[in-house]
Motif scaffolding. Structure first.
Motif, PDB file in Angstrom:
ATOM      1  N   ASN A   1       0.827  -1.203   0.000  1.00 28.47           N
ATOM      2  CA  ASN A   1       0.000   0.000   0.000  1.00 28.47           C
ATOM      3  C   ASN A   1       0.867   1.262   0.000  1.00 28.47           C
ATOM      4  N   ILE A   2       1.848   1.305  -0.924  1.00 33.62           N
ATOM      5  CA  ILE A   2       2.805   2.416  -0.926  1.00 33.62           C
ATOM      6  C   ILE A   2       2.185   3.692  -1.499  1.00 33.62           C
ATOM      7  N   ASP A   3       1.681   3.602  -2.703  1.00 36.69           N
ATOM      8  CA  ASP A   3       0.891   4.724  -3.232  1.00 36.69           C
ATOM      9  C   ASP A   3      -0.115   4.193  -4.247  1.00 36.69           C
ATOM     10  N   SER A   4      -0.947   5.083  -4.757  1.00 33.84           N
ATOM     11  CA  SER A   4      -2.062   4.653  -5.592  1.00 33.84           C
ATOM     12  C   SER A   4      -1.627   4.133  -6.969  1.00 33.84           C
ATOM     13  N   GLU A   5      -0.423   4.510  -7.406  1.00 28.04           N
ATOM     14  CA  GLU A   5      -0.071   4.239  -8.795  1.00 28.04           C
ATOM     15  C   GLU A   5       0.372   2.799  -9.068  1.00 28.04           C
ATOM     16  N   PHE A   6       0.706   2.056  -8.002  1.00 30.44           N
ATOM     17  CA  PHE A   6       1.056   0.650  -8.211  1.00 30.44           C
ATOM     18  C   PHE A   6      -0.160  -0.097  -8.751  1.00 30.44           C
TER      19      PHE A   6
ATOM     20  N   GLY B   1     -11.063  -3.377  -9.375  1.00 32.46           N
ATOM     21  CA  GLY B   1     -11.736  -2.114  -9.729  1.00 32.46           C
ATOM     22  C   GLY B   1     -12.142  -1.235  -8.552  1.00 32.46           C
ATOM     23  N   PRO B   2     -12.890  -1.801  -7.567  1.00 36.71           N
ATOM     24  CA  PRO B   2     -13.389  -0.933  -6.488  1.00 36.71           C
ATOM     25  C   PRO B   2     -12.269  -0.211  -5.724  1.00 36.71           C
ATOM     26  N   ALA B   3     -11.125  -0.897  -5.538  1.00 32.53           N
ATOM     27  CA  ALA B   3     -10.014  -0.247  -4.825  1.00 32.53           C
ATOM     28  C   ALA B   3      -9.497   0.941  -5.631  1.00 32.53           C
ATOM     29  N   ARG B   4      -9.350   0.734  -6.941  1.00 32.37           N
ATOM     30  CA  ARG B   4      -8.882   1.828  -7.798  1.00 32.37           C
ATOM     31  C   ARG B   4      -9.882   2.986  -7.792  1.00 32.37           C
ATOM     32  N   ASP B   5     -11.166   2.655  -7.810  1.00 38.58           N
ATOM     33  CA  ASP B   5     -12.180   3.710  -7.791  1.00 38.58           C
ATOM     34  C   ASP B   5     -11.987   4.603  -6.577  1.00 38.58           C
TER      35      ASP B   5
ATOM     36  N   TYR C   1     -11.263   8.647  -6.422  1.00 37.47           N
ATOM     37  CA  TYR C   1     -12.066   9.647  -5.717  1.00 37.47           C
ATOM     38  C   TYR C   1     -11.196  10.432  -4.733  1.00 37.47           C
ATOM     39  N   LEU C   2     -10.284   9.734  -4.073  1.00 38.34           N
ATOM     40  CA  LEU C   2      -9.439  10.427  -3.103  1.00 38.34           C
ATOM     41  C   LEU C   2      -8.428  11.353  -3.793  1.00 38.34           C
ATOM     42  N   LEU C   3      -7.888  10.897  -4.928  1.00 41.98           N
ATOM     43  CA  LEU C   3      -6.963  11.760  -5.667  1.00 41.98           C
ATOM     44  C   LEU C   3      -7.675  13.008  -6.181  1.00 41.98           C
ATOM     45  N   ASN C   4      -8.963  12.840  -6.511  1.00 44.90           N
ATOM     46  CA  ASN C   4      -9.740  13.975  -7.036  1.00 44.90           C
ATOM     47  C   ASN C   4     -10.290  14.873  -5.942  1.00 44.90           C
ATOM     48  N   PHE C   5     -10.070  14.489  -4.696  1.00 42.54           N
ATOM     49  CA  PHE C   5     -10.801  15.170  -3.631  1.00 42.54           C
ATOM     50  C   PHE C   5     -10.578  16.682  -3.602  1.00 42.54           C
ATOM     51  N   ALA C   6      -9.308  17.089  -3.829  1.00 37.79           N
ATOM     52  CA  ALA C   6      -9.011  18.531  -3.817  1.00 37.79           C
ATOM     53  C   ALA C   6      -9.820  19.236  -4.911  1.00 37.79           C
ATOM     54  N   THR C   7      -9.937  18.589  -6.073  1.00 38.98           N
ATOM     55  CA  THR C   7     -10.727  19.171  -7.166  1.00 38.98           C
ATOM     56  C   THR C   7     -12.189  19.241  -6.745  1.00 38.98           C
TER      57      THR C   7
ATOM     58  N   ASN D   1     -13.509   3.241   3.070  1.00 42.86           N
ATOM     59  CA  ASN D   1     -13.848   2.339   1.994  1.00 42.86           C
ATOM     60  C   ASN D   1     -12.604   1.864   1.262  1.00 42.86           C
ATOM     61  N   ARG D   2     -11.659   2.779   1.111  1.00 42.01           N
ATOM     62  CA  ARG D   2     -10.414   2.427   0.423  1.00 42.01           C
ATOM     63  C   ARG D   2      -9.674   1.343   1.214  1.00 42.01           C
ATOM     64  N   ASP D   3      -9.601   1.529   2.520  1.00 40.31           N
ATOM     65  CA  ASP D   3      -8.914   0.539   3.349  1.00 40.31           C
ATOM     66  C   ASP D   3      -9.556  -0.841   3.180  1.00 40.31           C
ATOM     67  N   THR D   4     -10.894  -0.871   3.235  1.00 41.80           N
ATOM     68  CA  THR D   4     -11.604  -2.136   3.077  1.00 41.80           C
ATOM     69  C   THR D   4     -11.287  -2.755   1.720  1.00 41.80           C
ATOM     70  N   GLN D   5     -11.353  -1.911   0.687  1.00 39.23           N
ATOM     71  CA  GLN D   5     -11.133  -2.435  -0.667  1.00 39.23           C
ATOM     72  C   GLN D   5      -9.711  -2.934  -0.854  1.00 39.23           C
ATOM     73  N   TYR D   6      -8.751  -2.235  -0.233  1.00 40.37           N
ATOM     74  CA  TYR D   6      -7.362  -2.685  -0.361  1.00 40.37           C
ATOM     75  C   TYR D   6      -7.141  -4.025   0.346  1.00 40.37           C
ATOM     76  N   ARG D   7      -7.844  -4.207   1.465  1.00 43.78           N
ATOM     77  CA  ARG D   7      -7.737  -5.501   2.159  1.00 43.78           C
ATOM     78  C   ARG D   7      -8.287  -6.612   1.269  1.00 43.78           C
ATOM     79  N   ARG D   8      -9.407  -6.299   0.642  1.00 43.03           N
ATOM     80  CA  ARG D   8     -10.035  -7.267  -0.254  1.00 43.03           C
ATOM     81  C   ARG D   8      -9.102  -7.582  -1.430  1.00 43.03           C
ATOM     82  N   LEU D   9      -8.453  -6.529  -1.904  1.00 40.59           N
ATOM     83  CA  LEU D   9      -7.544  -6.637  -3.032  1.00 40.59           C
ATOM     84  C   LEU D   9      -6.362  -7.543  -2.693  1.00 40.59           C
TER      85      LEU D   9
END
Lengths: 531, 251
Positions: free
Chosen positions: A246-251, A293-297, A301-307, A330-338
């Motif tokens: 879980n280093i950053d979103s781009e992996f 998919g859901p984890a990336r979603d 959303y989090l990357l877009n949050f500032a926008t 939700n992201r944490d849950t999805q990453y665990r699932r991932l």
């Protein structure tokens, strides 16, 4: 300073003696002697190196470190920041100086990772003028490589760096001349970063998400196809660890793009590989795509949050906090699932089988129509067909067309883009660059339209979920409503802009280029397509 | 880039030592700092052992685009640079006094600095003139060292009125007591109970100390040779207070 002012200090030269000799020639004094640890940082995909920059952290003790950003092969820092305690990972860990502003457009959302560590003894000397003003610095360094665990290993790398002082460049040049002419030091062949990486067996730029494969145009399509697919598997595997940690979103992003490209390549190379195998892998990679998919979603959303915040009225912005919290949870849950998906039997079997499939030598003869045709012919045929499909679908879109039609066009364009990218080594680079640029603009517009559509719908659903939890006030509902309205408005603007983007893409010059490059082969003559 | 001006209408109140010492402290924290010696007497340049001379004088500096970057000199401290004084700074008034943007002449000059520095600290000449108005125009805050005497307070009061009258309220006023001699009754009295009009006075004050005067002999910032002195601690406290004031949202 536009010259390389780093010198290698050979093993036989004693540092004390070197300082003494120098002091006999010019007035200079020892400013400081420090033991410190030096860590070079870059993102996983080497964004700093690619932009010609080096970031190094010099840590004096547990609590104090200074981080420098400098051009490759130069000793003058462009920016520096003093940090305390924790090492820097993301932009937000940097203090508010301009280092952050400089890094932001380069590293964006990526994490900074240590790429090489050294223990370092630095003796800093000042070169002085008549009134004892410092006119240049000389840093004498003894660096010893440290492994990831921090235990020392490897040779000592000794360097002398001349650091100029603004307005006194002539003095720095004089010092550099002195070092090379009077003291016999050789200019360093490469930046300390490169030297350090070489010593641990790494090369900068050893990861990229680009499918930069070199294909032989005459190679059989099944052989060349496997080259592309193997490279994609390599990208997937290179990112697995980063996702787990879980280093950053781009992996996850790069991983998913590689999966999508794999599916696209399997689908496009028709009658190249046995149908049964193709269907099995298509099915399994589709599963993988959906499961990740859901984890990336959530990442998106989090990357877009500032926008998102900038899109709602200033008074309502604080009310978006429950949404951010919801997304994070939700992201944490999805990453665990991932992670569970990556550990699953199905995934491991898929990767093992896929690897075996790709490693199996191609038979050389085949009953499949396209397997043994030259890859350039098969690729040209597919690209030409996809281009015509894109033109046909796009040309039929009018104000009354349902969103589904734009979605179809988006998918076709994506397939086309991937095919062009896989095959780029077989065609003139200049032409490919221009085609990709034309395609990219249209894709961006279609992507925006799709994203705004999906995001406004999904955020609306989130709003209901958050409301059902009862953790928000009416303000949050209003803020999300405000945001959804703004996104729908943007979607409409994207839709309006579609026609001009499409016209640009479908203009005769672009069409002629596609025709010149790909149509011949599609008709059976292929020779002029090759480089 | 934040612009701070060490300013007072009166001379001999500790403007230069404020600019030099705060500049040093900021640089020591990792910020990139430029001290601009605008005083024709060149005391800040002297402290940093840099010749008080600019090629072509202040006229060329103000007339040529990007000239300012080539005029900068590094000091003995990394991250801390100096724009030296020049005797022609005494005529700055005349160079600025043309055109309809005479109060905004410095704005254009410092533009190229914005990418290179986090702080620009200006050491001003004692006076109130067109140059001062230009300095007010580009500054985020005025650091006003003030000796706790009746006349000094009167001068500060004049500055406050001037700022209001000339619509310069964009610039934050950060006055503080300087050269405070606790042995003197009047100093003690004023520092402990400053007049009501001076509510913006900072809490930190700089004591009168021989270490500060020695800056002229050592030609270096106080913290480099008397880091543990009371005066050095006072400058550190002042710098912290200035920073927190700069970060405060303004109405």
């Amino acid at each position: 300073m536009s010259w390389n002012c780093q010198f290698d200090i050979p093993g036989e030269i004693n540092l004390r003696a070197l300082i003494r000799n120098l002091q006999e020639l010019v007035p200079c004094s020892v400013e400081s002697e420090n033991s410190l640890s030096r860590t070079f940082y870059d993102t996983y995909d080497w964004r700093l190196y690619a932009s010609g920059r080096v970031m190094e952290e010099l840590r004096i003790n547990k609590n104090t470190a200074t981080t420098y950003l400098r051009p490759l092969n130069r000793t003058t820092a462009q920016a520096c920041a003093t940090t305390t305690g924790q090492p820097i990972r993301f932009l937000c860990d940097l203090p508010q100086h301009d280092m952050r502003d400089r890094l932001a457009p380069i590293i964006e959302m990526r994490a900074l990772l240590p790429v090489a560590r050294m223990r370092c003894r630095v003796t800093s000397l000042r070169l002085l003028d008549k009134i004892e003003k410092t006119v240049a610095y000389l840093d004498l360094e003894e660096n010893r490589l440290a492994s990831a665990s921090g235990r020392h290993r490897g040779d000592i790398i000794r360097r002398a760096s001349v650091v100029p002082v603004k307005g006194y460049v002539a003095d720095a040049r004089r010092l550099a001349r002195l070092l090379s002419e009077n003291m016999g030091l050789e200019r360093a062949g490469s930046d300390m970063l490169i030297t350090a990486l070489a010593a641990i067996g790494r090369k900068p730029g050893d990861y990229s998400s680009k499918v930069d494969v070199q294909l032989d145009p005459h190679a059989h399509a099944d052989v060349a196809g496997k080259v592309v697919l193997r490279r994609l598997l390599e990208i997937m595997q290179a990112n697995e660890n980063g996702i787990r940690q879980n280093i950053d979103s781009e992996f996850l992003h790069d991983f998913r793009v590689a999966v999508r490209r794999t599916r696209s390549a399997l689908g496009q190379f028709k009658r190249v590989f046995p149908e049964r195998a193709v269907n099995r892998y298509l099915r399994d990679f589709q599963w993988l795509q959906q499961d990740t998919g859901p984890a990336r979603d959530m990442d998106v959303y989090l990357l877009n949050f500032a926008t998102y915040q900038s899109l709602v009225e200033p008074s309502l912005r604080p009310a978006l906090a429950p949404l951010q919290k919801f997304l994070r949870q939700n992201r944490d849950t999805q990453y665990r699932r991932l992670t569970r998906a990556l550990d699953s039997v199905r995934y491991n079997k898929l990767i093992t089988d896929w690897q075996a499939f790709l490693d199996k030598p191609s038979p050389g003869t085949s009953t499949l129509k396209n397997a043994t045709r030259p890859v350039v012919d098969v690729a040209s045929e597919r690209i030409w067909r996809l281009f015509r499909r894109a033109i046909k679908t796009g040309g039929a879109i009018s104000d009354d067309s349902p969103a589904q039609e734009l979605h179809e066009l988006r998918k076709t364009c994506k397939k086309l883009r991937y095919m062009v990218e896989f095959s780029q080594s077989m065609y003139p680079q200049g032409d490919i660059k221009k085609l990709v640029a034309a395609l990219k603009q249209l894709q961006n517009n279609l992507g925006d339209f799709n994203d705004y559509q999906v995001q406004s719908d999904v955020l609306q659903q989130f709003s209901e979920k958050i409301h059902a939890r009862g953790t928000d006030g009416p303000q949050t509902l209003m803020a999300i409503g405000n945001l959804v309205a703004a996104l729908r408005h943007k979607r409409e603007s994207a839709r309006e802009a579609f026609y001009s983007h499409y016209r640009k893409f479908a203009r005769p010059r672009v069409a002629a280029r596609f025709q010149r490059l790909f149509r011949h082969a599609a008709n059976g003559s292929r020779d002029d397509n090759m480089q | 880039m934040k612009v701070l001006a060490s300013y007072n209408i009166k001379g001999g109140v500790g403007k230069t030592s404020t600019a030099v010492n705060l500049g040093y402290l900021a640089a020591r924290e990792g910020a990139r700092v430029l001290v601009w010696d605008l005083d024709p007497q060149g005391a800040a340049s002297f402290y940093f052992r840099v010749k008080p001379k600019i090629k072509g004088g202040s006229k060329r500096l103000l007339r040529r685009k990007r000239e300012i970057l080539d005029t900068i000199k590094g000091t003995d401290y990394r991250n801390l640079d100096l724009l030296p004084a020049d005797f022609s700074n005494r005529n700055l008034e005349l160079v600025l006094d043309h055109g309809n943007k005479r109060r905004r002449g410095l704005r254009k000059i410092i533009k190229p600095l914005r990418d290179h520095y986090d702080f620009l600290i200006i050491d001003c000449a004692p006076s109130i003139s067109l140059v001062s108005e230009n300095v007010f125009d580009i500054s985020d805050a005025l650091l006003v060292p003030t000796i706790p005497t009746t006349l000094s307070l009167r001068t500060l009061s004049t500055l406050i009125d001037f700022r209001v009258k000339h619509g310069l309220s964009d610039v934050q006023l950060l006055p503080f007591f300087s050269m405070v001699d606790r042995r003197k009754n009047l100093h003690r009295l004023i520092v402990e109970r400053p007049p009501k009009k001076l509510s913006m006075m900072l809490d930190s004050y700089i004591p009168f100390a021989s270490e500060v005067e020695k800056m002229g002999v050592r030609r270096a910032p106080l913290a480099t040779y008397a880091g543990h002195s009371r005066a050095a601690a006072a400058f550190e406290q002042l710098w912290d207070e200035v920073k927190s004031n700069l970060e405060k949202p303004r109405d």
